[in-house]
Design a protein around this motif. Structure first.
Motif, PDB file in Angstrom:
ATOM      1  N   ARG A   1      -6.354  -2.475   4.360  1.00  0.00           N
ATOM      2  CA  ARG A   1      -7.574  -2.585   3.550  1.00  0.00           C
ATOM      3  C   ARG A   1      -8.749  -1.924   4.252  1.00  0.00           C
ATOM      4  O   ARG A   1      -9.595  -1.292   3.628  1.00  0.00           O
ATOM      5  CB  ARG A   1      -7.907  -4.061   3.290  1.00  0.00           C
ATOM      6  CG  ARG A   1      -7.282  -4.585   2.012  1.00  0.00           C
ATOM      7  CD  ARG A   1      -7.795  -5.974   1.722  1.00  0.00           C
ATOM      8  NE  ARG A   1      -7.553  -6.862   2.854  1.00  0.00           N
ATOM      9  CZ  ARG A   1      -8.213  -8.000   3.072  1.00  0.00           C
ATOM     10  NH1 ARG A   1      -9.146  -8.383   2.240  1.00  0.00           N
ATOM     11  NH2 ARG A   1      -7.927  -8.747   4.115  1.00  0.00           N
TER      12      ARG A   1
ATOM     13  N   GLU B   1      -3.091   4.975  -4.950  1.00  0.00           N
ATOM     14  CA  GLU B   1      -2.463   3.852  -5.642  1.00  0.00           C
ATOM     15  C   GLU B   1      -3.325   2.607  -5.533  1.00  0.00           C
ATOM     16  O   GLU B   1      -3.455   1.844  -6.487  1.00  0.00           O
ATOM     17  CB  GLU B   1      -1.063   3.590  -5.065  1.00  0.00           C
ATOM     18  CG  GLU B   1      -0.046   4.638  -5.490  1.00  0.00           C
ATOM     19  CD  GLU B   1       1.272   4.511  -4.734  1.00  0.00           C
ATOM     20  OE1 GLU B   1       1.427   3.558  -3.938  1.00  0.00           O
ATOM     21  OE2 GLU B   1       2.146   5.382  -4.937  1.00  0.00           O
ATOM     22  N   HIS B   2      -3.889   2.412  -4.356  1.00  0.00           N
ATOM     23  CA  HIS B   2      -4.765   1.262  -4.166  1.00  0.00           C
ATOM     24  C   HIS B   2      -5.971   1.340  -5.079  1.00  0.00           C
ATOM     25  O   HIS B   2      -6.367   0.346  -5.695  1.00  0.00           O
ATOM     26  CB  HIS B   2      -5.209   1.188  -2.708  1.00  0.00           C
ATOM     27  CG  HIS B   2      -6.098   0.023  -2.404  1.00  0.00           C
ATOM     28  ND1 HIS B   2      -7.446   0.157  -2.188  1.00  0.00           N
ATOM     29  CD2 HIS B   2      -5.841  -1.297  -2.304  1.00  0.00           C
ATOM     30  CE1 HIS B   2      -7.971  -1.042  -1.961  1.00  0.00           C
ATOM     31  NE2 HIS B   2      -7.030  -1.938  -2.021  1.00  0.00           N
ATOM     32  N   ARG B   3      -6.540   2.547  -5.205  1.00  0.00           N
ATOM     33  CA  ARG B   3      -7.706   2.744  -6.055  1.00  0.00           C
ATOM     34  C   ARG B   3      -7.360   2.413  -7.514  1.00  0.00           C
ATOM     35  O   ARG B   3      -8.112   1.720  -8.200  1.00  0.00           O
ATOM     36  CB  ARG B   3      -8.182   4.198  -5.947  1.00  0.00           C
ATOM     37  CG  ARG B   3      -9.358   4.555  -6.822  1.00  0.00           C
ATOM     38  CD  ARG B   3     -10.648   3.986  -6.300  1.00  0.00           C
ATOM     39  NE  ARG B   3     -11.767   4.170  -7.221  1.00  0.00           N
ATOM     40  CZ  ARG B   3     -12.872   3.428  -7.216  1.00  0.00           C
ATOM     41  NH1 ARG B   3     -13.008   2.450  -6.342  1.00  0.00           N
ATOM     42  NH2 ARG B   3     -13.849   3.660  -8.066  1.00  0.00           N
TER      43      ARG B   3
ATOM     44  N   LEU C   1      -1.142   6.324  -0.748  1.00  0.00           N
ATOM     45  CA  LEU C   1      -1.455   4.890  -0.680  1.00  0.00           C
ATOM     46  C   LEU C   1      -2.890   4.630  -1.119  1.00  0.00           C
ATOM     47  O   LEU C   1      -3.162   3.684  -1.868  1.00  0.00           O
ATOM     48  CB  LEU C   1      -1.265   4.376   0.750  1.00  0.00           C
ATOM     49  CG  LEU C   1       0.171   4.130   1.208  1.00  0.00           C
ATOM     50  CD1 LEU C   1       0.201   3.733   2.680  1.00  0.00           C
ATOM     51  CD2 LEU C   1       0.811   3.041   0.366  1.00  0.00           C
TER      52      LEU C   1
ATOM     53  N   TRP D   1      -1.760  -5.946   6.199  1.00  0.00           N
ATOM     54  CA  TRP D   1      -2.559  -5.753   4.995  1.00  0.00           C
ATOM     55  C   TRP D   1      -4.041  -5.622   5.332  1.00  0.00           C
ATOM     56  O   TRP D   1      -4.758  -4.796   4.763  1.00  0.00           O
ATOM     57  CB  TRP D   1      -2.312  -6.899   4.023  1.00  0.00           C
ATOM     58  CG  TRP D   1      -3.116  -6.818   2.759  1.00  0.00           C
ATOM     59  CD1 TRP D   1      -3.935  -7.767   2.260  1.00  0.00           C
ATOM     60  CD2 TRP D   1      -3.182  -5.708   1.838  1.00  0.00           C
ATOM     61  NE1 TRP D   1      -4.509  -7.331   1.092  1.00  0.00           N
ATOM     62  CE2 TRP D   1      -4.065  -6.073   0.807  1.00  0.00           C
ATOM     63  CE3 TRP D   1      -2.587  -4.461   1.789  1.00  0.00           C
ATOM     64  CZ2 TRP D   1      -4.375  -5.239  -0.253  1.00  0.00           C
ATOM     65  CZ3 TRP D   1      -2.904  -3.621   0.725  1.00  0.00           C
ATOM     66  CH2 TRP D   1      -3.779  -4.022  -0.280  1.00  0.00           C
TER      67      TRP D   1
ATOM     68  N   VAL E   1      -5.095  -7.079  -6.429  1.00  0.00           N
ATOM     69  CA  VAL E   1      -5.206  -5.921  -5.548  1.00  0.00           C
ATOM     70  C   VAL E   1      -4.222  -6.028  -4.379  1.00  0.00           C
ATOM     71  O   VAL E   1      -3.769  -5.027  -3.839  1.00  0.00           O
ATOM     72  CB  VAL E   1      -6.657  -5.777  -5.029  1.00  0.00           C
ATOM     73  CG1 VAL E   1      -6.763  -4.674  -3.994  1.00  0.00           C
ATOM     74  CG2 VAL E   1      -7.588  -5.496  -6.194  1.00  0.00           C
TER      75      VAL E   1
ATOM     76  N   PHE F   1      -8.419   1.709   3.692  1.00  0.00           N
ATOM     77  CA  PHE F   1      -8.800   2.036   2.317  1.00  0.00           C
ATOM     78  C   PHE F   1     -10.319   2.111   2.211  1.00  0.00           C
ATOM     79  O   PHE F   1     -10.872   3.045   1.631  1.00  0.00           O
ATOM     80  CB  PHE F   1      -8.283   0.968   1.350  1.00  0.00           C
ATOM     81  CG  PHE F   1      -6.787   0.944   1.213  1.00  0.00           C
ATOM     82  CD1 PHE F   1      -6.022   2.083   1.400  1.00  0.00           C
ATOM     83  CD2 PHE F   1      -6.130  -0.248   0.900  1.00  0.00           C
ATOM     84  CE1 PHE F   1      -4.637   2.054   1.285  1.00  0.00           C
ATOM     85  CE2 PHE F   1      -4.744  -0.278   0.774  1.00  0.00           C
ATOM     86  CZ  PHE F   1      -4.005   0.864   0.967  1.00  0.00           C
TER      87      PHE F   1
ATOM     88  N   ARG G   1      -4.917   0.537  -8.628  1.00  0.00           N
ATOM     89  CA  ARG G   1      -4.666  -0.904  -8.752  1.00  0.00           C
ATOM     90  C   ARG G   1      -5.987  -1.654  -8.825  1.00  0.00           C
ATOM     91  O   ARG G   1      -6.154  -2.587  -9.614  1.00  0.00           O
ATOM     92  CB  ARG G   1      -3.854  -1.398  -7.557  1.00  0.00           C
ATOM     93  CG  ARG G   1      -2.562  -2.064  -7.926  1.00  0.00           C
ATOM     94  CD  ARG G   1      -1.775  -2.598  -6.748  1.00  0.00           C
ATOM     95  NE  ARG G   1      -2.154  -2.076  -5.457  1.00  0.00           N
ATOM     96  CZ  ARG G   1      -1.476  -1.152  -4.781  1.00  0.00           C
ATOM     97  NH1 ARG G   1      -0.373  -0.647  -5.278  1.00  0.00           N
ATOM     98  NH2 ARG G   1      -1.881  -0.753  -3.594  1.00  0.00           N
TER      99      ARG G   1
END
Lengths: 145, 145
Positions: free
Chosen positions: B21, A26-28, A23, B17, A115, B24, A30
């Motif tokens: 975040r 993938e976030h990075r 995750l 979410w 994002v 992340f 995106r």
DNA sequence: TATTGTTATACTCTATAACTATA
DNA sequence: TATAGTTATAGAGTATAACAATA
């Protein structure tokens, strides 16, 4: 004896960690795509995302995890593009607050939309499941203060 | 009408979410600290993490989300520090595989240990809860292929 | 004395475009 | 023709150290 680290060893925790790392990655990616689409360097996009509220140069550096001196040039370039402006703090004349302009707010919204795509994927869960996930994540990552 | 984007609007999905975040961001900061402690630039540390197995220059660029031409210098500098080496592919003489050296493997392990710290925090969950979390995350982020 | 922000410096990252070697 | 990798270039990111203004 295994040469694998704690982070990659098997077991239940290892599996959870593996999916979390995916995750994160993938976030990075995106995030990088979103920044490129808006013609922003990653650090510039990161700064915009942090600027939901005005922040001092100092605070912004802390949020970005970089040295204070970098923020000067970063904000210079964002200001040159009309996305942010500096204003003096009424409390402490050493401090400068960085504030989004209207254009900066719009660009920030575009970033968030791109994002935030995976928010939709949360729809794969029922409401009950979403509630469960929320509680579990809160246990793992409780708020600091 | 709210000016907030999908990503920040309230509601159940919004809350999930928001906590994701935060995870992340914390992961990113931990990654930056870990890289700095090992005297690596973020991109160099990212490359080492990707190199669990040998990768072609091309593939590595894809994993890092950057242009092909950057990887040349990146690998040059890692090689100059003795952390990776290039070797030709037997299948296609255009391709060069990037391989970790023993020193590179050790540095990668140190990175993983530092970045993988939150694995310990999964201990806050019971085994049943860890299993639940794993299933929920798998639903949200199923493997691609 | 300590802190905020800036400047100067040196090195690294990054995308683009042009090039070589191979497919 | 297309692809893998390199080189050259220009602009941006990054940490360190030294500095001015303010606390």
């Amino acid at each position: 004896m295994s040469m694998e680290s704690t982070a990659t060893r098997g077991g239940l925790r290892g599996e959870v960690w593996a999916i979390l790392r995916r995750l994160f990655r993938e976030h990075r990616l995106r995030f990088l795509s979103a920044a490129a689409e808006l013609d922003l360097h990653p650090a510039q996009a990161g700064a915009l995302l942090q600027l939901a509220e005005p922040l001092s140069m100092n605070h912004l550096a802390g949020e970005l995890g970089c040295d204070n001196s970098n923020v000067t040039g970063l904000v210079d370039r964002l200001a040159a593009r009309g996305l942010v402006s500096r204003r003096e703090s009424p409390d402490d004349r050493r401090v400068r607050q960085v504030v989004l302009t209207d254009a900066g707010r719009r660009t920030r919204e575009q970033l968030l939309q791109r994002v935030g795509a995976p928010v939709g994927e949360l729809g794969r869960l029922t409401e009950d499941e979403q509630r469960q996930l929320l509680e579990l994540l809160r246990k793992v990552a409780p708020e600091e203060r």
